[in-house]
Design an enzyme around this catalytic site. Structure first.
Site, PDB file in Angstrom:
ATOM      1  CG  MET A  62       2.525   6.280  -8.430  1.00 38.14           C
ATOM      2  SD  MET A  62       4.084   5.470  -8.769  1.00 38.14           S
ATOM      3  CE  MET A  62       4.679   5.204  -7.104  1.00 38.14           C
ATOM      4  N   GLY A 115       3.220   1.922  -3.960  1.00 38.61           N
ATOM      5  CA  GLY A 115       4.129   2.913  -3.405  1.00 38.61           C
ATOM      6  C   GLY A 115       5.537   2.816  -3.930  1.00 38.61           C
ATOM      7  CB  CYS A 116       7.103   1.263  -6.885  1.00 41.17           C
ATOM      8  SG  CYS A 116       8.708   1.127  -7.660  1.00 41.17           S
ATOM      9  N   GLY A 117       8.878   3.696  -5.351  1.00 39.90           N
ATOM     10  CA  GLY A 117       9.476   5.012  -5.502  1.00 39.90           C
ATOM     11  C   GLY A 117      10.417   5.136  -6.670  1.00 39.90           C
ATOM     12  CB  CYS A 149       7.965   2.382 -11.001  1.00 40.06           C
ATOM     13  SG  CYS A 149       7.409   1.344  -9.667  1.00 40.06           S
TER      14      CYS A 149
END
Length: 282
Positions: free
Chosen positions: A43, A113-115, A117
């Protein structure tokens, strides 16, 4: 360690012309979550409170059930001399938990902060949140107090105006903890990690967000077991449906002049005709 905030030169332009100066901006760096030597996710995150991030991310992702599943944790920083720049958070899990680890891996560098991916199916993306049945009630004034406590505690945001915060507030003690990050998901994972490491009972307080509320933020709050989630911005429709099914009281658009309750209003005590009206919400 990599500093979470750096100062850079900038030229400020306005009606009176341009002026040279500096601005504090948040750092972001690749942070790898590694379980028993295997990378689970990479991340882009703010390099602060990284052990909290490792515990919280692993818990909200379902890799661990509680702290006893982690035998040890360490963070290692790498620079250009090592051939890679970033940080690894290495968690060593118990043999039993390691054997139960899900097969899917998320070995990609996602956006900040991709939740979601690397999620391999739509079913996993919208998985139901854990049911939350406990949780105390709070008055409208207490919700206002909780939101009002955020700005003074957002040290990184005061410097940068570019990071999100997630916090936990209780009426008796006020703001218990606040974590910041360029990624809103990361900030909440850091908060979760801090609370579980310190044995804090989440049903006794309010989870606060400075960001919008998406489904992942509801899912993470449910994993923590908190009954009330309050955000300064609006929720998505899917977040509202998820919070409703999970039993979470979702309060959003919380500002100085009030807030809106979207689900399970019984935990917010307003009184009078207004209470009767919102009792039909959700």
């Amino acid at each position: 360690m990599i500093p979470p905030v750096v100062r850079v030169a900038r030229l400020a332009c306005g009606p009176s012309g341009a002026q040279a100066g500096e601005r504090a901006i948040p750092e972001e760096t690749p942070v790898a979550i590694v379980h028993n030597g295997s990378t689970y996710a990479v991340m882009m995150a703010t390099p602060s409170d990284l052990e909290d991030f490792g515990y919280g991310f692993s818990l909200t992702e379902g890799v661990i059930g509680d702290l006893t599943d982690v035998e040890s944790i360490e963070t290692l920083e790498f620079d250009e001399a090592d051939g890679a720049v970033g940080v690894e958070i290495r968690l060593w899990l118990s043999a039993e938990r390691a054997g139960q680890m899900v097969a899917r891996r998320r070995q990609i560098a996602g956006p900040t902060g991709c939740g979601l991916c690397g999620v391999e199916s739509l079913e996993l993306a919208v998985k139901p949140a854990r049911a939350v049945t406990a949780g105390r009630s709070f008055s409208a004034g207490e919700v206002a107090q909780a939101i009002a406590a955020l700005p003074a505690a957002q040290a990184l945001n005061r410097q940068t105006r570019a990071v999100h915060a997630a916090a936990f507030w209780e009426p008796e003690e006020g703001l218990i903890a606040l974590r910041e990050d360029v990624g809103r998901h990361n900030a909440l994972d850091k908060l979760v990690g801090h609370l579980v490491r310190h044995g804090r009972e989440a049903t006794s307080g309010i989870v606060l967000l400075t960001s919008r509320v998406s489904i992942e933020m509801v899912q993470k709050t449910a994993m923590l077991g908190a009954g009330v989630l309050v955000a300064v911005s609006a929720p998505t429709a899917l977040a509202v449906r998820t919070a409703d099914k999970a039993g979470i009281t979702l309060v959003a658009i919380a500002r100085d002049d009030g807030f809106e309750i979207f689900t399970h209003p019984h935990r917010i005590l307003i009184g009078g005709a207004e209470q009767e009206r919102i009792a039909h919400v959700g």
